[in-house]
Design a protein around this motif. Structure first.
Motif, PDB file in Angstrom:
ATOM      1  N   UNK A   4      32.190  34.126  32.960  1.00  0.00           N
ATOM      2  CA  UNK A   4      32.403  35.356  32.690  1.00  0.00           C
ATOM      3  C   UNK A   4      32.209  36.172  34.057  1.00  0.00           C
ATOM      4  N   UNK A   5      31.094  36.142  34.873  1.00  0.00           N
ATOM      5  CA  UNK A   5      30.689  36.595  35.943  1.00  0.00           C
ATOM      6  C   UNK A   5      31.895  36.234  36.973  1.00  0.00           C
ATOM      7  N   UNK A   6      32.493  35.028  36.969  1.00  0.00           N
ATOM      8  CA  UNK A   6      33.238  34.680  37.991  1.00  0.00           C
ATOM      9  C   UNK A   6      34.464  35.422  37.659  1.00  0.00           C
ATOM     10  N   UNK A   7      34.921  35.328  36.521  1.00  0.00           N
ATOM     11  CA  UNK A   7      36.199  36.193  36.148  1.00  0.00           C
ATOM     12  C   UNK A   7      36.257  37.411  36.412  1.00  0.00           C
ATOM     13  N   UNK A   8      34.992  38.120  36.080  1.00  0.00           N
ATOM     14  CA  UNK A   8      35.015  39.640  36.209  1.00  0.00           C
ATOM     15  C   UNK A   8      35.209  39.906  37.764  1.00  0.00           C
ATOM     16  N   UNK A   9      34.351  39.198  38.516  1.00  0.00           N
ATOM     17  CA  UNK A   9      34.379  39.309  39.940  1.00  0.00           C
ATOM     18  C   UNK A   9      35.713  39.196  40.686  1.00  0.00           C
ATOM     19  N   UNK A  10      36.607  37.910  40.259  1.00  0.00           N
ATOM     20  CA  UNK A  10      37.712  37.712  40.716  1.00  0.00           C
ATOM     21  C   UNK A  10      38.741  38.650  40.074  1.00  0.00           C
ATOM     22  N   UNK A  11      38.550  39.386  39.064  1.00  0.00           N
ATOM     23  CA  UNK A  11      39.325  40.167  38.474  1.00  0.00           C
ATOM     24  C   UNK A  11      39.252  41.537  39.371  1.00  0.00           C
ATOM     25  N   UNK A  12      37.760  41.906  39.636  1.00  0.00           N
ATOM     26  CA  UNK A  12      37.598  43.076  40.249  1.00  0.00           C
ATOM     27  C   UNK A  12      38.113  42.917  41.761  1.00  0.00           C
ATOM     28  N   UNK A  13      37.880  41.694  42.546  1.00  0.00           N
ATOM     29  CA  UNK A  13      38.372  41.509  43.566  1.00  0.00           C
ATOM     30  C   UNK A  13      39.797  41.746  43.899  1.00  0.00           C
ATOM     31  N   UNK A  14      40.602  41.193  42.934  1.00  0.00           N
ATOM     32  CA  UNK A  14      42.125  41.100  42.763  1.00  0.00           C
ATOM     33  C   UNK A  14      42.606  42.357  42.616  1.00  0.00           C
ATOM     34  N   UNK A  15      41.676  43.208  41.710  1.00  0.00           N
ATOM     35  CA  UNK A  15      42.165  44.802  41.497  1.00  0.00           C
ATOM     36  C   UNK A  15      42.119  45.507  42.906  1.00  0.00           C
ATOM     37  N   UNK A  16      41.026  45.256  43.347  1.00  0.00           N
ATOM     38  CA  UNK A  16      40.776  46.041  44.530  1.00  0.00           C
ATOM     39  C   UNK A  16      41.776  45.674  45.604  1.00  0.00           C
ATOM     40  N   UNK A  17      42.078  44.406  45.704  1.00  0.00           N
ATOM     41  CA  UNK A  17      43.002  43.891  46.695  1.00  0.00           C
ATOM     42  C   UNK A  17      44.495  44.590  46.196  1.00  0.00           C
ATOM     43  N   UNK A  18      44.909  44.727  45.042  1.00  0.00           N
ATOM     44  CA  UNK A  18      45.939  45.290  44.545  1.00  0.00           C
ATOM     45  C   UNK A  18      45.937  46.791  45.079  1.00  0.00           C
ATOM     46  N   UNK A  19      44.861  47.243  44.916  1.00  0.00           N
ATOM     47  CA  UNK A  19      44.742  48.842  45.290  1.00  0.00           C
ATOM     48  C   UNK A  19      44.713  48.888  46.703  1.00  0.00           C
ATOM     49  N   UNK A  20      44.206  48.028  47.333  1.00  0.00           N
ATOM     50  CA  UNK A  20      44.222  48.222  48.611  1.00  0.00           C
ATOM     51  C   UNK A  20      45.693  48.178  49.296  1.00  0.00           C
ATOM     52  N   UNK A  21      46.170  47.164  48.623  1.00  0.00           N
ATOM     53  CA  UNK A  21      47.733  46.994  49.022  1.00  0.00           C
ATOM     54  C   UNK A  21      48.577  48.271  48.806  1.00  0.00           C
ATOM     55  N   UNK A  22      48.427  48.734  47.427  1.00  0.00           N
ATOM     56  CA  UNK A  22      49.084  50.105  47.311  1.00  0.00           C
ATOM     57  C   UNK A  22      48.790  51.194  48.327  1.00  0.00           C
ATOM     58  N   UNK A  23      47.458  51.069  48.624  1.00  0.00           N
ATOM     59  CA  UNK A  23      46.901  52.332  49.385  1.00  0.00           C
ATOM     60  C   UNK A  23      47.535  52.188  50.943  1.00  0.00           C
ATOM     61  N   UNK A  24      47.456  50.839  51.313  1.00  0.00           N
ATOM     62  CA  UNK A  24      47.867  50.461  52.692  1.00  0.00           C
ATOM     63  C   UNK A  24      49.417  50.338  52.840  1.00  0.00           C
TER      64      UNK A  24
END
Ligand SMILES: Nc1ncnc2c1ncn2[C@@H]1O[C@H](COP(=O)(O)OP(=O)(O)OP(=O)(O)O)[C@@H](O)[C@H]1O
Ligand SMILES: Nc1ncnc2c1ncn2[C@@H]1O[C@H](COP(=O)(O)OP(=O)(O)OP(=O)(O)O)[C@@H](O)[C@H]1O
Ligand SMILES: [Mg+2]
Ligand SMILES: [Mg+2]
Ligand code: NI
Lengths: 295, 563, 501, 313
Positions: A266-286
């Motif tokens: 659960x923690x791993x998935x949450x973490x990866x989920x969050x990191x990916x999501x932030x990555x996606x957001x970063x991609x959109x923003x950048x």
């Protein structure tokens, strides 16, 4: 990369730019939640030694595989170790592997990619080597490397890094190849700037945005690969708890004691989920289209 | 010059827009993009919509087509009535039924408006398949017919071609065929010729006029080119900031504009009458090009059969303080020459002397000291400045490379900002905080900061609005006068060339076909190609800035027509 | 047509039961080969392919082959085949080597007879050739036995109750055996590897399942018939499967041991070894490995509890739990300087992953500085052969498991070999134990042998030649349709029947 | 076209050579001793030494490499050090299951992921988009083996719809094959679906902003035609690319999936070989997988021209 050349500032290109970029207000709460989750997990993991009730390595062969209780919040594993303590401490190492792998691959990839992108002479050889590294199945390479060095933290990071480097190199190289055609780079040549200066001051910053995005993905996938390596018996030693090896150790107990997979999972998935999501957001923003829009 | 002067008051009204408002979706508080415009177009009428960039022309056209981008823009109020159908209320299915049948559109970029992976014939035929019950054979025949009508050669072959296998003009013809195959009542053309070179532009304009006349279509024509307006319009609407500020029949508008804004637009249009040449140089030539030759892609081990000869036997010289213009259609090799001179590419033959040094063969390293003699300004104001650098840093880059201390370079940069008419505090800002015109000024300042002997301007004003274009041209003139710089000015726009150049060099297919003082070349062209170029310039008999016809006809062709 | 699908404890990759000591290959050997003589459940040698007589002076053994023996290719089994097979085996097996050291001649005067003449008496000869582990002398055709003992055979013809189906063999995945119709079983009832090997099924397929959970689920779902070893922790999964029986096949089970390296400090010091012995606890190790006390036995007998030679003399330090304090004191006395102990911990062999982890923890509790180095089993195997100091790629201690019959006497048990460089990994030079072993070989009868064995036990416990960590048993599981499995250390597929579905 | 393919094929030669050298060196530097696996636990050092001699493991490295390279060039993959059977035979036996599994996975993934991505892009920033993206991020974030166990638990143990494990070739009947292959394929597909859906969405978003999409809509073309005829074909190249490079990911998934579902494929073969230091098998397998990867990506590159007429070789 945006195909829209800004020289045609037709409304429609402005529109499409706007269309796919989230203006600040439209980012939604997703990234905020993601960031909060990630921060929470990171903080909880980093501070784990301060609050976990047991030494994550302390065994008790007489209380193996206990169900959750007051003494053991999440029960114990097959060595009688406290799962809660292990999971929380495990986060530190997993995150370290993620961040470590991301930093090392991005760092190496950036250096090699810049050289390959700018120096035609080196390009052919470097890219052939990178192609070869990409062609070797990552997981097999990792198993072999871990066998070579022993399953220490360092060798797991290296094993995860090596197959990622070629991807970063390709990315950096392609950005450099595109960017060096930009008029402002030509202008810099005309202004008499030297090649290293152009490389570092003009071209390298262009790679930053895609690298941040790539870095988050590498980070996420490193945490995951570590788990798979553990599953195959080539992960970090169980003396150093990681989410991956906790899950791998618990895999036989999946039906009897799902907690050993569930909680770290659960923690791993949450973490990866969050990191990916932030990555996606970063991609959109950048997104480079953003910059152009502001013009 | 003759203008259209038909009266349309009896013709059926095809489009009627009342109080149309378009705003940003979901942000009612933001200023509207289209702020209550009225517009009428009648059958057979050509209605031109002009105005500076960003004034709302394209948004208007998209609103009519019902193609406003979902989630970004929305109609806030008003009505769009197309022959009795209210478009703002129409369902998606109704809209689909209207499109191509009653209303169609041609876009600016023939390069990107066609689907690159489908055969052009299929793309036209798709319209028939969507809207009619024609059999496959009939549909194909109709498609071939319309392709004939837009004067495409060898229609069977072109039917099967993909867009990238066609020239820009041919693609635009396909677009027109596609738009007109079902005889719509209203055709909207959003800058359909801006991306084409003048000769092709002329053909396309003629084609549209011909089809329109034959079918009685109403035409809404969007452009920023006053020359085009003068050629084709019946009625003109002038847009500014989402409003229509003036509407008048063409003749009235050009001769007696009422609004200040319209006047401003018109006065910014350069004339085709050549400027007075600057005094000839005192010293030797700053730049001397001899027999320059550039072949792309030849000589590779795997590529046999030679490359593209983009320039050959190009020779010319420029003295200090003088401007040489290179004109020619797209692909004629203008940029190639500029890049060879700048040594951004290595010429395959010939010599380039800058300030007395032959630089075409110098190795990169020994070339660097000579870089400060020659500087370049590019066409694209959005990409020629590093978006991550402050203006100050961009301006200081060159001087610092040549050993100027940072502080001194900064001080000089501040002076330059004043010269190019920007506030000093702009130094701390980033490129994206400036408009295109302002960026072009910065790019000029950056070039001038090097105190070069030669400035190459490759289409330096082509991307700019007429009004901004005029300002930048003035700036270049100033700078040149102030520093005595020699200038190589590349453009495809004859009006611009006429306004700024002392000498003009005409290129075609990599060769120089005509070269001489601007006045001679533009008013008395000797080469047929030059003549075609000049004749194709729309509205060339009208002196927009002075609201009258040109008294000296710029290009007395063989059968020189006069206004 | 009855087919038994069995999941064995590991994959069959090596098909030569003489070149390797791997259990799965030995099991394979028992399927397709036969042996001259074999021990029954009382460890007593019995005739299998041959009867024997021993001369008065104990120097001449005469074996007479029984009738009806035939190889799978149709050729009869002759004395010549036996001689060739024994000779090849003698080059590989440590017990066999001892016998051949005193062999004057081994020949086949006729097709049915083999005469083995010794130059000095070797009383345990029959025990050695009848042993069921690690390398029993399987009888192969002479042409196959002619293969060098350092090379694997490529011809898999035997004379055993099953035939190897070569086409269906996928190394590491599955092996198929068919009943050999021409096999003539003995008349006695089957007992361990002795007695009549009556085959009641047509076909046996061994498959490999890398994932133990998958194997159990497959059994519960009825997709396989037999699971040779069930991880005890996973037994609850089978609770819900009424058609499955979980039972113990092999009453003797396994031992698990730790082996220190005698060449380098600190384990070159007897006191330090004793400290380690005190620090460790059989119970902790076994409980972690097996979970339930039903499946392990605290047992201090290095030759196995319940074997003829089994005896627990001197095992108190290891059987009575951990003694960290005493261990500390002893360490101090020994002057242990905190040199890190390189402990090799394999990560990819399930039955070997727990011991090092538990041991490392216990050793640390006793004041050892432990450098636990995880690695895959292959790396352990490679590294344990290194005699360099631990800091230069050597090691201090590793762990492994044996089946009880593999350690049940001083000739079979390689860990009591004290011949220095020629000894098993760890290389103890222990003249005392070598004297005892010689005494054992020469002991005339069982009682005398047992007496020597007890001395060896006491010596090993004092000198800590290795750390005996106790015994454990692996349960097996089968579908209820499978009946009449005989108890045996080696899983055997004769006698067993399968009800038609 | 032919010339291009030839050129690309030739260009793979240096890649394969580097792979070969790299793998060879890596393996020989790795501790471990096939002789010890062969001989088992009780073998003495002297015995091991003799076996190593026989296997040629005591020859100098360059001699071993030249021998091996020579064999490979003659098309002989050698003999397994452990099981003494021919490597090509072993691979032939085990290639089938993996290929079938991989093909099925790719088919399932493409059929699921592409429509998902298209719809997500079409309904950009709506709940559909959110759902698709959440699923695809989830696909990335759960380790393969966990997905496998969960699927087994649900479909094989609780519902008893399919067997827990095993493999049957399609030749034994398509029913039994599908029953056993569906769970592993789904397991593998999760990550692949995630990858493809994401790329499809991104690529479609880019394409949907293009002028020719607006042209198509201006022609009154129906929305589904706009999406699938006009947009998807233009978005195809990056999608194909990700299918090609995702192949590498598939391989690591295969290794795990084959363990969990007990499929006798080449992934397991390779891992076993690595753990046993069965050099000829490992070398052959890595060369083979690298070769497959290169070929797949070459095929992908060539297939670009099917979708995009501007790409001509
Ligand atoms: N999707 C959108 N979201 C928000 N604002 C938009 C959007 N599209 C256009 N605008 C704004 O609407 C205004 C009018 O744009 P429009 O494209 O109609 O100008 P134009 O007159 O066609 O200019 P050009 O001559 O450059 O084509 C501009 O200020 C632009 O920034
Ligand atoms: N890098 C290159 N490689 C090969 N061919 C090129 C390259 N750059 C330009 N060309 C070709 O050389 C010819 C001249 O191109 P060039 O860019 O100089 O034309 P131009 O006159 O500047 O056109 P435009 O008005 O469109 O800018 C064209 O046919 C073009 O296709
Ligand atoms: Mg516009
Ligand atoms: Mg150009
Ligand atoms: Ni223009």
């Amino acid at each position: 990369m945006a195909k829209a050349s800004p020289s045609r500032q037709s409304a429609f290109h402005v529109l499409t730019g706007l269309f796919s970029l989230p203006a600040g207000a439209r980012l939604g709460i997703g990234p905020t939640i993601a960031a909060a989750i990630l921060l929470g997990i990171v903080a909880a993991s980093v501070c784990a030694p301060l609050y976990v009730p047991y030494d994550p390595l302390a065994m008790d062969s007489l209380s193996r595989l206990r169900p959750p209780s007051d003494a053991h919040l999440l029960g114990t594993d097959q060595y009688g170790r406290d799962i809660f303590s292990r999971v929380m401490t495990g986060g530190r190492v997993s995150l370290l592997i993620g961040v470590g792998a991301a930093l090392v691959s991005v760092g190496l990839g950036l250096a090699i990619g810049l050289v390959a992108g700018f120096f035609r002479a080196a390009d052919g050889l470097i890219m052939r080597i990178m192609d070869s590294l990409m062609a070797i199945p990552a997981i097999l390479l990792a198993i072999a490397l871990v066998a070579l060095n022993g399953p220490s933290l360092g060798s797991v990071i290296i094993a995860i890094t090596i197959p990622e480097v070629p991807r970063v190199v390709r990315l950096v190289r392609s950005v450099v190849l595109t960017a060096r055609e930009e008029p402002y780079v030509e202008a810099a040549i005309a202004l008499g700037s030297s090649m290293p200066k152009i490389l570092i001051q003009h071209l390298m910053p262009n790679t930053l945005a895609p690298l941040i995005v790539q870095g988050t993905y590498i980070c996420a996938s490193a945490i995951l690969i570590e788990a798979i390596l553990s599953f195959l018996g080539a992960g970090v030693s169980t003396e150093i708890p990681t989410w991956g090896n906790i899950m791998a150790e618990g895999r036989s107990y999946f039906q009897i004691k799902p907690g050993m997979i569930f909680w770290p999972g659960l923690l791993l998935s949450l973490c990866i989920l969050a990191i990916n999501l932030l990555g996606d957001t970063a991609r959109d923003l950048l997104d480079p289209r953003l910059k152009k829009r502001e013009g | 010059m003759e203008f259209k002067s038909r009266d349309f008051s009896d013709a059926a009204r095809v489009l009627k827009i009342r109080g149309l408002k378009v705003g940003l979706a979901g942000r009612p508080e933001a200023a509207p993009v289209i702020d209550g415009i009225d517009l009428d177009i009648r059958a057979g009428e050509t209605h031109c919509l002009v105005g500076e960039s960003g004034s709302g022309k394209s948004v208007t056209s998209l609103a009519i087509m019902g193609l406003l981008p979902r989630g970004a823009l929305e109609v806030r109020g008003g009505s769009i009535d197309l022959e009795g159908v209210e478009i703002t209320q129409a369902s998606a299915a109704e809209m689909r039924g209207l499109r191509a049948m009653r209303l169609s559109m041609i876009f600016q970029e023939p390069m990107t408006a066609l689907n690159p992976v489908l055969r052009v014939g299929e793309q036209i035929e798709e319209v028939l398949n969507m809207h009619t019950d024609l059999s496959a054979a009939d549909a194909r025949q109709r498609t071939l017919d319309i392709m004939e009508q837009v004067h495409l050669p060898d229609v069977e072959r072109i039917y099967r071609a993909f867009p990238h296998q066609l020239s820009g003009g041919q693609r635009q013809r396909i677009m027109i065929a596609m738009a007109l195959v079902l005889d719509p009542h209203l055709l909207i053309a959003d800058e359909p010729t801006t991306a084409l070179d003048v000769t092709t532009q002329l053909q396309i304009l003629k084609l549209i006029a011909e089809l329109q006349a034959r079918k009685g279509t109403a035409l809404l024509f969007i452009t920023h080119d006053m020359g085009v307006v003068a050629e084709i319009a019946d009625t003109v609407s002038v847009m500014q900031n989402g409003r229509i500020v003036e509407r008048a029949p063409i003749h009235e508008l050009l001769t007696a504009p009422k609004e200040d804004y319209t006047r401003k637009l018109l006065t910014a249009v350069p004339t085709l009458a050549p400027r007075a040449a600057r005094p000839d140089a005192r010293g030797g030539d700053v730049l001397k090009v001899a027999d320059l030759e550039m072949v792309y892609g030849g000589g590779g081990v795997l590529r046999r059969g030679g490359g593209v000869t983009a320039a050959s036997e190009v020779s010319f010289a420029i003295g200090p303080g003088r401007t040489l213009g290179i004109v020619g259609e797209s692909g004629s090799g203008k940029s190639t020459v500029a890049r060879c001179i700048m040594r951004l590419i290595d010429p395959t033959g010939g010599a380039v002397h800058v300030a007395g040094t032959e630089i075409s063969r110098l190795p990169r390293r020994s070339l660097r000291p000579h870089r400060k003699h020659l500087q370049i300004v590019f066409q694209d104001p959005y990409r020629s400045l590093n978006p991550r650098w402050t203006v100050a840093r961009s301006l200081c880059e060159g001087p610092i490379n040549f050993g100027t201390p940072r502080a001194e370079a900064l001080a000089h940069a501040a002076e330059l900002m004043e010269i190019v008419g920007l506030p000093r505090d702009a130094l701390r800002r980033y490129p994206h905080q400036f408009s295109g015109g302002q960026r072009q000024r910065i790019a000029i300042a950056r070039a001038v900061a090097m105190k070069p002997d030669l400035l190459v301007a490759d289409e330096a004003v082509s991307a700019l609005d007429v009004s901004v274009q005029a300002q930048v041209l003035d700036l270049l003139d100033d700078v040149q006068a102030k520093f005595g710089i020699a200038m190589l000015f590349i453009t495809h726009d004859l009006r611009v060339a006429a306004q700024i150049c002392d000498e003009v060099l005409v290129m075609q297919k990599g060769r120089v076909v005509e070269h001489g003082p601007a006045a001679n070349v533009l008013s008395d062209p000797h080469h047929a190609y030059t003549r075609t170029l000049i004749e194709a310039a729309p509205g060339r008999h009208w002196d927009f800035a002075n609201f009258r016809a040109l008294d000296t006809a710029p290009a007395p062709g063989p059968k020189g027509e006069t206004a | 047509e009855t087919t038994i699908t069995a999941v064995m404890h590991s994959a069959l990759r090596v098909l030569d039961p003489v070149i390797t000591t791997a259990h799965i290959t030995r099991d394979h050997g028992y399927m397709i080969y036969d042996v001259l003589t074999a021990v029954d459940e009382t460890f007593t040698p019995r005739p299998q392919m041959a009867d024997w007589t021993v001369s008065e002076d104990g120097l001449v053994y005469t074996f007479t082959l029984r009738d009806g023996l035939m190889f799978h290719d149709g050729a009869p089994v002759t004395g010549e085949d036996v001689v060739a097979s024994l000779t090849r085996w003698g080059k590989r097996d440590s017990g066999g080597q001892l016998i051949f050291d005193v062999t004057a001649s081994l020949e086949a005067p006729d097709d049915k007879t083999v005469v083995w003449t010794l130059s000095a008496p070797f009383p345990p000869l029959l025990n050695v050739i009848s042993k069921q582990s690690a390398v029993p002398p399987f009888i192969m055709p002479a042409r196959v036995a002619a293969t060098s003992s350092d090379e694997t055979i490529t011809d898999y013809v035997g004379s055993g109750p099953f035939r190897f189906v070569e086409d269906a063999y996928e190394p590491g995945v599955s092996v198929t055996y068919e009943k050999f119709d021409d096999y003539v079983p003995r008349d006695e009832p089957a007992s361990w590897m002795a007695g009549g090997k009556v085959v009641n099924v047509d076909r046996v397929v061994w498959t490999t399942m890398p994932d133990s959970l998958t194997a159990i689920n497959a059994l519960a779902a009825g997709e396989i018939d037999y699971l040779e070893q069930v991880q005890v922790d996973l037994l609850p999964i089978l609770d819900g499967a009424p058609d499955v029986t979980v039972e113990m096949r092999d009453p003797l089970g396994f031992v698990t041991i730790g082996r220190p390296n005698f060449l380098h400090p600190p384990f070159d010091n007897k006191k330090v070894r004793q400290a380690a012995n005190l620090a460790l606890s059989q119970e902790d190790v076994l409980a972690t490995m097996m979970g339930s006390p039903d499946y392990y036995t605290i047992c201090g007998a290095i030759f196995g509890c319940g074997t003829p030679l089994g005896d627990e003399t001197g095992s108190e330090p290891i059987t009575s739990g951990a003694h960290p304090e005493e261990a500390k004191a002893l360490l101090e006395e020994a002057g242990y300087d905190g040199t890190p102990i390189v402990l090799m911990a394999p990560t990819d062999v399930i039955s070997l992953t727990n011991q090092p982890v538990v041991a490392a923890q216990a050793l640390r509790n006793a004041g050892f500085n432990v450098d636990m180095q995880p690695m895959d089993w292959q790396s352990v195997v490679q590294r344990r052969a290194q005699q360099n100091p631990p800091s230069e790629g050597g090691w201090n201690i590793f762990f492994t498991n044996w089946m009880v019959p593999e350690i049940s006497d001083p000739l079979i048990n390689v860990m009591v070999n004290g011949r220095g460089n020629e000894a098993w990994f760890g290389w103890p030079s222990d003249p005392e134990i070598e004297t005892l072993r010689a005494e054992y070989v020469q002991a005339a009868d069982d009682a005398a042998r047992k007496a020597v064995a007890v001395k060896i036990q006491a010596h090993v416990m004092d000198n800590v030649n290795y750390i005996h960590l106790g015994e454990y048993k692996m349960p097996q599981a089968r579908q209820n349709t499978i009946q009449n499995m005989i108890p045996s250390p080696v899983p055997v597929f004769w006698a067993m029947t399968k009800e038609a579905d | 076209m032919f010339g291009y393919i030839l050129k690309r094929v030739l260009a793979t030669i240096p890649v394969m050579v580097i792979v070969a050298i790299f793998v060879f060196l890596l393996l020989r530097l790795t501790p471990g001793d096939p002789a010890a696996i062969l001989a088992g636990d009780a073998a003495t050092p002297a015995q091991l030494e003799r076996i190593r001699d026989r296997l040629g493991l005591n020859d100098p490295l360059h001699v071993q490499f030249v021998t091996w390279a020579g064999q490979i060039l003659r098309g002989d993959l050698g003999t397994s050090l452990i099981s003494n059977t021919s490597v090509s035979g072993m691979i032939a036996d085990r290639l089938g299951p993996t290929l079938n599994l991989a093909v099925m996975t790719i088919v399932i993934s493409v059929l699921l992921a592409v429509p998902m991505g298209v719809i997500a892009a079409w309904r950009h920033r709506t709940w559909v988009d959110f759902l698709v993206m959440s699923f695809s991020v989830l696909g990335f974030s759960v380790p393969v083996f966990v997905i496998g166990y969960i699927l087994i638990q649900i479909f094989a143990i609780e519902l008893r719809w399919v067997p827990v494990q095993g493999y049957k070739p399609p030749a034994d009947g398509i029913g039994p094959f599908l029953a056993r292959a569906i769970l592993p394929a789904l397991t593998l597909a999760t990550i692949y679906v995630a990858l493809i859906a994401r790329m499809t969405r991104a690529s479609m978003l880019e394409v949907l902003g293009e002028d020719y999409i607006r042209t198509a809509r201006a022609k009154g073309v129906r929305e589904n035609v706009v999406l699938f005829r006009h947009a998807l074909r233009n978005a195809a190249v990056p999608i194909l690319t990700i299918i090609g490079t995702g192949f590498a990911l598939l391989i690591s998934g295969v290794v795990v999936t084959e363990s969990v579902f007990n499929i006798p494929g080449i992934g397991r073969l390779t891992v076993d070989a690595i753990l046993a230091r069965d050099y000829p098998v490992i070398q052959a397998m890595i060369l083979l997988t690298a070769g497959i990867y290169v070929v797949v990506n070459l095929a992908v590159d060539i297939s670009y021209s099917l979708f995009d007429p501007r790409i001509r070789y």
